[in-house]
Design an enzyme around this catalytic site. Structure first.
Site, mmCIF file in Angstrom:
data_model
loop_
_atom_site.group_PDB
_atom_site.id
_atom_site.type_symbol
_atom_site.label_atom_id
_atom_site.label_comp_id
_atom_site.label_asym_id
_atom_site.label_seq_id
_atom_site.Cartn_x
_atom_site.Cartn_y
_atom_site.Cartn_z
ATOM 1 N N SER A 1 0.838 -1.191 0.000
ATOM 2 C CA SER A 1 0.000 0.000 0.000
ATOM 3 C C SER A 1 0.879 1.249 0.000
ATOM 4 O O SER A 1 1.904 1.299 0.690
ATOM 5 C CB SER A 1 -0.889 -0.018 1.245
ATOM 6 O OG SER A 1 -1.693 1.129 1.311
ATOM 7 N N SER A 2 0.514 2.225 -0.796
ATOM 8 C CA SER A 2 1.202 3.521 -0.892
ATOM 9 C C SER A 2 2.619 3.423 -1.445
ATOM 10 O O SER A 2 3.426 4.334 -1.258
ATOM 11 C CB SER A 2 1.203 4.244 0.465
ATOM 12 O OG SER A 2 -0.128 4.500 0.880
ATOM 13 N N ASP B 1 -7.499 -1.867 -5.567
ATOM 14 C CA ASP B 1 -8.303 -0.860 -4.858
ATOM 15 C C ASP B 1 -9.665 -0.687 -5.519
ATOM 16 O O ASP B 1 -10.684 -0.563 -4.831
ATOM 17 C CB ASP B 1 -7.579 0.484 -4.813
ATOM 18 C CG ASP B 1 -6.395 0.488 -3.865
ATOM 19 O OD1 ASP B 1 -6.273 -0.440 -3.039
ATOM 20 O OD2 ASP B 1 -5.574 1.414 -3.954
#
Length: 173
Positions: free
Chosen positions: A8-9, A33
């Site tokens: 994530s990120s 997502d």
């Protein structure tokens, strides 16, 4: 197909947008997502669906897994029908997650891409985004890559998405 895996990120979505800009042919983009956003509300936070823990852990149940299998099969079917497809995924199951894509995409040309980012940098991005469970980026930064094999790896810790996309595009046949 191009399949990007990273925590994530880590910067996968930005790389995907840049890939769509730099690759000469049109490519469709599908991300985990978007899949999660498409789930019915009753599967979010439910034991059969997907649950996000207070420290960033992610737990999925049987209903989620069934829909995830259908999503993977559907995306691969588009690729088999001739669409060029880029996937943005998070291999929480490590090599098992890669194997489900490998089995579904058997016979297709797939470029496997690892998108790395130092956990502290990803955590900073997570805070800046404001739409993530705190702790998710740091907890996923390394674990999603354990046991996974790639054709090319990029690191977004200090490298811009466009540079990463160009590195990946150089491997597209």
């Amino acid at each position: 197909m191009i399949i990007l895996n990273g925590g994530s990120s880590a910067g996968k979505s930005g790389i995907v947008r840049c890939l769509q800009a730099v690759l000469p042919d049109p490519w469709l983009a599908f991300g985990v997502d978007s899949f999660v956003d498409a789930l019915p509300a009753k599967l979010r936070g439910a034991s059969g669906g997907i649950e996000f823990g207070a420290n960033g852990e992610v737990n999925v149940g049987a209903d989620f897994r069934a829909l995830d299998t259908a999503w993977v099969d559907g995306v691969v079917h588009m690729a088999r029908a001739g669409a060029r497809v880029i996937i943005d995924d998070v291999f929480l199951g490590g090599p098992g997650s890669q194997q489900r894509w490998q089995m579904a995409a058997d016979g297709l040309d797939v470029l496997w891409v690892g998108v790395r980012c130092e956990g502290t940098v990803a955590a900073g991005r997570e805070v800046a985004r404001g739409d993530r469970v705190p702790g998710m980026a740091a907890s996923q930064a390394d674990v999603v890559h354990e046991g996974v094999h790639y054709d090319v790896e990029v690191d977004t810790t200090r490298t811009e998405a466009l540079v990463c996309a160009r590195t990946i595009a150089a491997h597209v046949t």
